[in-house]
Design a protein around this motif. Structure first.
Motif, PDB file in Angstrom:
ATOM      1  N   TYR A  84      29.340  -3.260  15.301  1.00 43.20           N
ATOM      2  CA  TYR A  84      28.511  -4.090  14.418  1.00 43.20           C
ATOM      3  C   TYR A  84      27.063  -3.658  14.438  1.00 43.20           C
ATOM      4  CZ  TYR A  84      32.158  -7.673  14.310  1.00 43.20           C
ATOM      5  OH  TYR A  84      33.298  -8.356  14.137  1.00 43.20           O
ATOM      6  N   SER A  85      26.784  -2.425  14.775  1.00 42.06           N
ATOM      7  CA  SER A  85      25.382  -2.157  15.074  1.00 42.06           C
ATOM      8  C   SER A  85      24.578  -1.785  13.837  1.00 42.06           C
ATOM      9  CB  SER A  85      25.305  -1.054  16.108  1.00 42.06           C
ATOM     10  OG  SER A  85      26.250  -0.077  15.800  1.00 42.06           O
ATOM     11  N   TYR A  87      22.932  -1.965  10.086  1.00 37.36           N
ATOM     12  CA  TYR A  87      22.533  -3.016   9.162  1.00 37.36           C
ATOM     13  C   TYR A  87      23.297  -2.811   7.865  1.00 37.36           C
ATOM     14  CZ  TYR A  87      18.828  -3.059  12.602  1.00 37.36           C
ATOM     15  OH  TYR A  87      18.152  -3.087  13.781  1.00 37.36           O
ATOM     16  N   ASN A  89      23.326  -4.050   4.914  1.00 33.91           N
ATOM     17  CA  ASN A  89      22.713  -4.084   3.590  1.00 33.91           C
ATOM     18  C   ASN A  89      21.854  -2.860   3.311  1.00 33.91           C
ATOM     19  OD1 ASN A  89      21.390  -5.469   5.738  1.00 33.91           O
ATOM     20  ND2 ASN A  89      19.803  -6.128   4.317  1.00 33.91           N
ATOM     21  N   TYR A  90      21.756  -1.953   4.306  1.00 36.85           N
ATOM     22  CA  TYR A  90      20.921  -0.766   4.127  1.00 36.85           C
ATOM     23  C   TYR A  90      21.776   0.501   4.000  1.00 36.85           C
ATOM     24  CZ  TYR A  90      16.792  -3.414   5.644  1.00 36.85           C
ATOM     25  OH  TYR A  90      15.771  -4.303   5.749  1.00 36.85           O
ATOM     26  N   PHE A  98      14.660   2.340   9.888  1.00 33.54           N
ATOM     27  CA  PHE A  98      14.305   0.958  10.238  1.00 33.54           C
ATOM     28  C   PHE A  98      13.437   0.840  11.507  1.00 33.54           C
ATOM     29  CE2 PHE A  98      15.275  -3.364  11.809  1.00 33.54           C
ATOM     30  CZ  PHE A  98      14.965  -4.102  10.686  1.00 33.54           C
TER      31      PHE A  98
ATOM     32  N   PRO B 208      27.435 -11.172  12.741  1.00 39.36           N
ATOM     33  CA  PRO B 208      27.315 -10.849  14.164  1.00 39.36           C
ATOM     34  C   PRO B 208      25.870 -10.923  14.625  1.00 39.36           C
ATOM     35  CG  PRO B 208      28.615  -9.193  13.018  1.00 39.36           C
ATOM     36  CD  PRO B 208      28.029 -10.074  11.969  1.00 39.36           C
ATOM     37  N   TYR B 211      23.150  -7.895  15.023  1.00 41.41           N
ATOM     38  CA  TYR B 211      22.181  -7.423  14.036  1.00 41.41           C
ATOM     39  C   TYR B 211      20.758  -7.799  14.451  1.00 41.41           C
ATOM     40  CZ  TYR B 211      26.053  -6.589  10.780  1.00 41.41           C
ATOM     41  OH  TYR B 211      27.185  -6.146  10.182  1.00 41.41           O
ATOM     42  N   LYS B 228      14.841  -9.762   7.151  1.00 45.46           N
ATOM     43  CA  LYS B 228      15.265  -8.435   6.710  1.00 45.46           C
ATOM     44  C   LYS B 228      16.778  -8.247   6.807  1.00 45.46           C
ATOM     45  CE  LYS B 228      11.047  -5.966   7.815  1.00 45.46           C
ATOM     46  NZ  LYS B 228      10.711  -5.314   6.545  1.00 45.46           N
ATOM     47  N   ILE B 229      17.403  -8.863   7.787  1.00 48.45           N
ATOM     48  CA  ILE B 229      18.826  -8.584   8.015  1.00 48.45           C
ATOM     49  C   ILE B 229      19.702  -9.800   7.713  1.00 48.45           C
ATOM     50  CG2 ILE B 229      20.507  -7.705   9.668  1.00 48.45           C
ATOM     51  CD1 ILE B 229      18.268  -5.725   9.113  1.00 48.45           C
ATOM     52  N   PRO B 232      19.728 -11.373   3.746  1.00 51.02           N
ATOM     53  CA  PRO B 232      20.564 -10.659   2.761  1.00 51.02           C
ATOM     54  C   PRO B 232      22.052 -10.804   3.061  1.00 51.02           C
ATOM     55  CG  PRO B 232      18.812  -9.235   3.560  1.00 51.02           C
ATOM     56  CD  PRO B 232      18.758 -10.464   4.393  1.00 51.02           C
ATOM     57  N   GLN B 233      22.412 -10.865   4.343  1.00 48.33           N
ATOM     58  CA  GLN B 233      23.823 -11.012   4.698  1.00 48.33           C
ATOM     59  C   GLN B 233      24.357 -12.388   4.328  1.00 48.33           C
ATOM     60  OE1 GLN B 233      26.161  -8.705   6.235  1.00 48.33           O
ATOM     61  NE2 GLN B 233      24.596  -7.647   5.070  1.00 48.33           N
TER      62      GLN B 233
END
Lengths: 337, 318
Positions: A84-85, A87, A89-90, A98, B208, B211, B228-229, B232-233
């Protein structure tokens, strides 16, 4: 890169002692692997160093500076997570950029671009930069995750089983790459795993951890040849070291010696042997064979060349040199003769 | 010829027959559900006479009389007076003139519509805003009495909101919040909050927390990691929650009729007050209803791609 020192650190989660009274140092430029089973406190140790958990007791130093209370962002460490490391959406590019865009590092666009492309090249993902992070194979994802750590020059790299979710072939490949990169950069690296092969192939020193306590921390050869307890002895090597009650060997030993251990490759099968054993199973690994034998109710495994044993004879004789034996007391601690 | 079975289909997939039955049932249900819509739209485009004719006309001459009546106030005049007037300048004056009336000015419909927009979207914004930050806190932090607090938040939904109508009415009158936009936004926000906190907590729990851990180690504060993370998720969940909140705030009738009458009156209490001459003006009411339905339809269509996952939230675990 800096030296990282942990002093008497303890951490509890409710009733559970995740880490108790842990002390060790990762020297500047050293690759240290913490090896232990799930729940041994390995991940907690990394999270404590990164500042994602607060230590209940003890102190943590990075480059001689006490960071026990510092925020994660201020510690300047890089962390590679098990999963899960990335991101999601990127894109890959933005994932790599980042950490460089953090307000703590005022880097120009060109500097960031150059660093990202250099790292992408090192990790062979330069053609994936425009991909969404979710549109990658498992191996590529883990490369990007490593890349996101490598774009910076942090005080220490913390890696939490980064290779465990990959298939065997890829794991082997990345293991080598990672070790090479670490040597090239002279990076300080603390790596956590439950895979003893990863530990022996990459580490300068291995720390064996059990239930939140560090049992032994030494170079791989010393852990293998000179373990301080039965637990450490069984951690390295496949097939596992043989451990049998000493009284079965009919040798003169000090009274406190309870167990005797010896590596499977130190067992020799020949007619001049002193001990009688009976072959139970033979596993063929190609270059060598693992022979499982019963010896006075115990199982002894030996690693031998295929041609050295006769398949027809079940009853054989074995020899183990006394110098190849390790002795332990009834608390499973090492006894030196 | 051997009676070979169709093996192209996995046994887990529905067969062609069951697919057809499912499609038939869906079309049947959709058609029944669609009848009121058809009635509303067709009546909105009928003339007043056609709308109440017997036997009812299914197809009639399209007319904009309903819309003209909805947006204007009119007065009836004598035939002699109408003859003295210059000929009608616009198409809508012409429609009105045919009924022996003249336009006296605009109706209050637009103002009520604007009220509905301000209150509906305002309440939706605040429900989602507070809901998101509360849900994030419940999802990520060790909060004392967390489960009790969550239960308390839910318990506000265990009785119908209108059960608290009398105290709210008295409170609002004392505080001067009656018939104000602020008062209605606050009320709908509070009613929606429990739904929004619980829905959004479910969505954020699914993201999770590695992030944020990664972002914080990478040199960001928790706040910027959130923006930022996490945000959006959580977009899918936020969109779905926003639709549910808007539907409630937009359609709410009971509090609206109790607490608003002039300045902040919304469309639900206003529409039934549209009265025609000698009976209800069905085309005008239908036109109002049609316009009333549009914003929610548009909003839902805009957020459609998020909605499906939103409705099945929790069913898809990564």
């Amino acid at each position: 890169m800096s030296e990282v020192k942990i002093e008497n650190v303890s951490k509890q989660f409710g009733e559970i002692n995740a880490v108790s009274n842990l002390s060790f140092t990762v020297n500047d430029g050293e690759f240290v692997v913490l090896l232990g089973p799930t729940g041994a406190g390995k991940t907690t140790t990394l999270r404590l160093i990164a500042g994602l958990e607060q230590a209940d007791e003890g102190k943590i130093f990075i480059g001689n500076e006490d960071v026990t209370q510092a925020q994660p962002a201020k510690r300047d460490v890089a962390f590679v997570f098990q999963q899960y490391s990335l991101y999601p959406n990127y894109t890959v590019y933005n994932n790599l950029a980042f950490p460089l865009r953090s307000p703590l590092r005022s880097l120009s666009k060109d500097q960031i671009d150059k660093t990202v492309r250099d790292i992408a090249k090192t990790l062979h993902i330069e053609d994936k930069l425009k991909n969404k992070a979710t549109h990658l194979s498992g191996g590529e994802m883990q490369r990007v995750a490593l890349g996101r750590a490598l774009v910076r020059e942090p005080n220490i790299f913390l890696m939490d089983e980064p290779l465990s979710s990959l298939d065997a072939k890829l794991r082997e490949e990345l293991r080598l790459e990672l070790k090479n990169i670490q040597v090239q950069l002279g990076a300080t690296l603390l790596f956590v795993t439950h895979d003893h092969v990863e530990a022996t192939t990459m580490a300068d020193r291995i720390g064996i951890i059990k239930e939140g306590t560090l049992i032994q921390i030494d170079p791989p050869e010393k852990i293998y040849n000179d373990p301080n307890s039965v637990y450490v002895a069984t951690k390295l090597g496949s097939p596992k070291i043989n451990v049998i009650p000493s009284r079965l060997l009919n040798m003169e030993l000090p009274a406190n010696v309870e167990y005797t251990a010896f590596r499977p490759e130190k067992v020799s099968l020949n007619s001049k042997g002193t001990l009688d054993a009976r072959i139970e199973t033979i596993q063929n690994l190609g270059v060598e064979e693992i022979v499982s034998m019963s010896f006075m109710g115990e199982i002894i495994r030996a690693v031998v060349k295929p041609e050295s044993i006769s398949k027809s004879d079940k009853d054989i004789k074995i020899t183990i040199r006394k110098d190849d034996m390790l002795f332990f007391d009834k608390e499973s601690q090492r006894v030196y003769l | 010829m051997s009676a070979s079975r169709d093996t192209t289909r996995s046994p887990l997939e529905p067969s062609a027959t069951s697919r057809r039955i499912a499609a038939f049932l869906i079309i049947l249900y959709a058609s029944i559900a669609f009848i009121p819509m058809v009635l509303i739209v067709s009546t909105a485009f009928k003339s007043v006479t056609d709308a109440i004719s017997y036997p009812p006309k299914i197809i009639s001459e399209p007319s904009l009389e309903g819309f003209v009546n909805l947006f204007t106030q009119r007065t009836r005049q004598s035939a002699e007076y109408l003859e003295t007037l210059p000929p009608p300048k616009t198409w809508y004056e012409e429609i009105v003139r045919k009924r022996n009336m003249v336009i006296a000015g605009p109706s209050r419909f637009i103002q009520r519509f604007v009220n509905s927009i301000i209150i509906g979207f305002g309440a939706t914004f605040f429900s989602v805003f507070f809901g998101t930050i509360a849900a994030y806190a419940f999802s990520r932090f060790r909060i004392p009495l967390k489960n009790d607090l969550l239960f308390f938040v839910l318990s506000t939904r265990m009785f119908p909101p209108i059960a608290a109508a009398v105290p709210i009415f008295l409170m609002y009158r004392k505080l001067g919040l009656s018939d104000s936009h602020l008062g209605m936004i606050m009320l709908y926000t509070v009613v929606n909050l429990s739904l929004s906190v619980w829905l959004l907590k479910g969505f954020i729990d699914e993201i999770p927390k590695e992030y944020e851990d990664a972002a914080m180690v990478d040199g960001y504060s928790r706040m910027s990691a959130f923006f930022k993370i996490i945000l959006p998720q959580a977009a899918t969940g936020i969109a779905a929650t926003a639709i549910f909140c808007l539907i409630f705030a937009w359609n709410e009738y009971a509090f609206a009729i109790l607490l608003t009458f002039r300045e902040a009156q919304t469309l639900p209490p206003f529409i039934p007050t549209i009265i025609g001459e000698g009976g209800l003006d069905w085309p005008a009411i239908s036109a109002a209803t049609m316009i009333f339905l549009l914003p929610v339809v548009v909003f839902t269509v805009l957020l459609k791609k998020h909605l499906l996952r939103g409705i099945t939230f929790g069913a898809v675990k990564r």
